[in-house]
Motif scaffolding. Structure first.
Motif, short mmCIF file in Angstrom:
data_model
loop_
_atom_site.label_atom_id
_atom_site.label_comp_id
_atom_site.label_asym_id
_atom_site.label_seq_id
_atom_site.Cartn_x
_atom_site.Cartn_y
_atom_site.Cartn_z
N ASN A 1 0.80 -1.23 0.00
CA ASN A 1 0.00 0.00 0.00
C ASN A 1 0.84 1.28 0.00
O ASN A 1 0.38 2.32 0.47
CB ASN A 1 -0.94 -0.01 1.20
N THR A 2 2.07 1.20 -0.50
CA THR A 2 2.88 2.42 -0.55
C THR A 2 3.79 2.43 -1.77
O THR A 2 4.13 1.36 -2.30
CB THR A 2 3.75 2.55 0.73
N LYS B 1 -10.67 -3.48 -0.76
CA LYS B 1 -10.44 -2.11 -0.27
C LYS B 1 -11.15 -1.87 1.07
O LYS B 1 -12.30 -2.24 1.24
CB LYS B 1 -10.97 -1.14 -1.33
N ASN C 1 -7.46 4.29 -0.95
CA ASN C 1 -6.95 3.21 -1.82
C ASN C 1 -6.28 2.09 -1.03
O ASN C 1 -5.47 1.35 -1.57
CB ASN C 1 -5.95 3.80 -2.83
N PHE C 2 -6.61 1.97 0.23
CA PHE C 2 -5.94 0.97 1.08
C PHE C 2 -6.54 -0.43 0.85
O PHE C 2 -7.75 -0.63 1.00
CB PHE C 2 -6.09 1.38 2.56
N GLN D 1 -3.72 -6.59 3.37
CA GLN D 1 -3.16 -7.89 2.98
C GLN D 1 -3.43 -8.93 4.07
O GLN D 1 -2.72 -9.94 4.17
CB GLN D 1 -1.65 -7.73 2.70
N TYR E 1 1.53 3.58 4.52
CA TYR E 1 0.27 3.27 3.84
C TYR E 1 -0.63 4.48 4.00
O TYR E 1 -0.32 5.39 4.78
CB TYR E 1 -0.42 2.01 4.37
#
Lengths: 97, 492
Positions: free
Chosen positions: A77-78, B86, B96-97, B100, B337
């Motif tokens: 996410n980065t 998401k 937009n996270f 996982q 993030y």
């Protein structure tokens, strides 16, 4: 207690938010702080603060191998990652003379 | 057939008997989602995943191996991290996270056969009482007619998705009433378990000593199905109780099957006398009074209780919740993030820019105030004082629980208000008057529909019990639900 400019600047720095005086005034911080100040009339003499209602003690977990996220998952996410995709990447924080 | 006519219990009967398949129920759910789009209950729909879940459920029924909630359409509040789906917490910060990993709550429900329809809209990071503070737009209460009514918050999307008949069950989180309050405004049942009974792992944090995952359903029995699925120890959550979860379901299913007469003989129900002098609309006051009469006729004995510090619960709650939220939201640094603005030259500049752009106004307000009450020079006067008041309140409730089985109180001071985005923060906070005390004391509570007001709007009443008496609370709530018959179960 009023949110003075000095206080606004201090809280802005501590919380890492860009807080101008105009924004702070719009947030109506003074009135909320004054309202929570009403608590002072509640008699709490000799009372210990309560930080959790959990009536159980945290227990030590077993010392066993557990799976942890992969680098790929951690960086998912980065885009702030170095060229080798091994570390997070941020601007240099050590000042040089 | 409309999905709004079904409950979890009735749908499971149809699925088990083979009268309907999980795919057929899913199709009904998706039709309703399409039809009720304007309510804005969902941030993300997971149609592809739902299709796969339903096919899997149909196979399980065919193989005669159905799990507890096999084939039941469910929605998760967007606070629960779902692997490769998401998860936004209603914030631009996490627009937009894509986690996982899977939260314990959503994982348990997945493992028990639910069909995931989507992730529901909410107030940003759980901060709000009207679902107005979402980056993805406000949510509409399905009872709205000429004027748009508040669905409540922060779990507004979950409540609306159940009330409007889009799904049969939905998860929520309740930090200061975020399940019970929207349940009350939407005429459904909302269950907030004892703190520690349900794992918070993988649930985006707001205020860790108060955050409590829970369930929305149309009936008490449906929420018992939900609680049975998500309760239990989780070693990944340090505050998760090690006590064995009770059986919340067997007694209720037995009562549902027998359909025998229900009374409240032997039950002692507490009423808090201080509520009488608190801000309460006439229609809610009247509903509380008529409900009390009905329950008395059914054999319940009412006990008057005193909680003198109840009036301090709201400011104590906001002091503690804001302090904890400022610490929890410190993790959003714009690097690892979440929203990231890399135009700043220094690390600090980037962090400040990312946080200022990523957080909405209400979240910024709470972070600043939370930072203030924890800052040197203010810590004792605000945070420690509020934490002491919390213990005073806790002690008063423990004395009260010795005198009764459960306490009956209003869930909210009013019915759903008209949406007003100019509402002052203090006015919005006051909507949580009767819900926040319960988060401060860690007790379980359930909001059940008590009927409609003269204007046709739902009124909820909540029952509150001692910590870890969730099974006893559900049984009493089931009985009361059948005595007062306040539900409108066929969707709005």
């Amino acid at each position: 207690m009023a949110f003075t400019k000095a206080m606004t600047d201090k809280m802005s720095r501590l919380s890492q938010l860009e807080l101008t005086e105009a924004v702070a005034s719009n947030l109506k911080l003074d009135s909320i702080l004054e309202w929570v100040g009403e608590l002072k009339v509640c008699d709490t003499e000799g009372i210990d603060p309560m930080f959790s209602t959990a009536p159980f003690n945290m227990k030590m977990r077993e010392d066993k191998k557990i799976s942890t996220p992969t680098r790929e998952e951690i960086f998912f996410n980065t885009s702030n990652v170095d060229g080798d995709k091994k570390f997070f990447s941020i601007p240099k924080v050590i000042e040089t003379k | 057939m409309k999905i709004s006519k079904l409950t979890v219990y009735s749908a499971l009967k149809l699925l088990k008997s083979g009268e309907m398949t999980a795919t057929e129920i899913l199709n009904l759910s998706l039709e309703a989602v399409e039809e009720k789009k304007e309510l804005n209950a969902f941030i993300t729909t997971t149609i592809e995943r739902a299709g796969k879940d339903a096919i899997c459920s149909d196979t399980m029924y065919k193989d005669k191996k159905p799990r507890l909630l096999e084939g039941i359409p469910i929605a998760h509040k967007d606070m629960f991290c779902t692997k490769n789906i998401k998860t936004t917490a209603g914030s631009k910060m996490l627009e937009n996270f894509v986690p996982q990993y899977e939260s314990t709550v959503s994982n348990k429900l997945k493992e028990l056969g639910t069909v995931l329809i989507g992730k529901t809209n909410q107030d940003e990071f759980g901060m709000g009482s009207n679902s107005l503070h979402s980056f993805f737009g406000s949510i509409k209460n399905p009872y709205s007619c000429k004027e748009t009514l508040s669905p409540g918050g922060s779990s507004g999307g979950s409540a609306v998705s159940v009330a409007s008949g889009q799904v049969l069950l939905a998860t929520g989180t309740d930090t200061g009433g975020s399940i019970r309050q929207p349940a009350s405004y939407n005429g459904i049942v909302g269950y907030k378990p004892t703190y520690g009974l349900v794992s918070r792992w993988g649930c985006i944090a707001y205020a860790s000593s108060l955050d409590c995952p829970g369930i929305f359903g149309k009936t008490v029995l449906d929420t018992a199905y939900g609680l049975t699925s998500i309760a239990g120890h989780d070693e990944k959550d340090g505050t998760s109780s090690t006590e064995e979860a009770e059986d919340y379901l067997t007694t209720l299913i037995k009562m549902e099957e027998e359909q025998g007469s229900i009374d409240l003989k032997g039950y002692k129900i507490g009423i808090i006398k201080e509520i009488e002098s608190m801000t309460l609309s006439d229609e809610v006051r009247e509903k509380l009074s008529t409900t009390k009469l009905k329950l008395e006729k059914s054999g319940a004995e009412f006990i008057e209780l005193s909680i003198p510090s109840l009036k301090f619960a709201l400011p104590a709650y906001y002091t503690i919740a804001l302090a904890e939220s400022s610490a929890n939201l410190a993790r959003y640094d714009g690097i690892r993030y979440g929203h990231s603005d890399t135009s700043g030259k220094t690390f600090i500049d980037r962090m400040k820019l990312s946080r200022t752009q990523g957080f909405g106004e209400e979240v910024q307000r709470r972070i600043i105030l939370g930072t203030t009450v924890l800052a040197s020079g203010f810590y004792d006067a605000y945070f420690i004082k509020a934490s002491k008041v919390r213990r005073v309140l806790y002690n008063e409730f423990q004395v009260a629980f010795k005198k009764c089985d459960s306490i009956l109180m209003p869930t909210t001071p009013n019915t759903a208000p008209v949406i007003d985005d100019t509402i002052s923060p203090l006015k919005e906070y006051s909507l949580d008057l009767f819900t926040v005390p319960i988060n401060l004391i860690g007790s379980p509570a359930i909001s059940i529909p008590a009927g409609l007001s003269d204007r046709g709007l739902p009124i909820g009443l909540q029952l509150v019990s001692k910590q870890f008496e969730d099974a006893k609370l559900l049984k009493l709530a089931y009985k009361i639900e059948h005595i007062i018959k306040g539900q409108k179960n066929d969707g709005v």
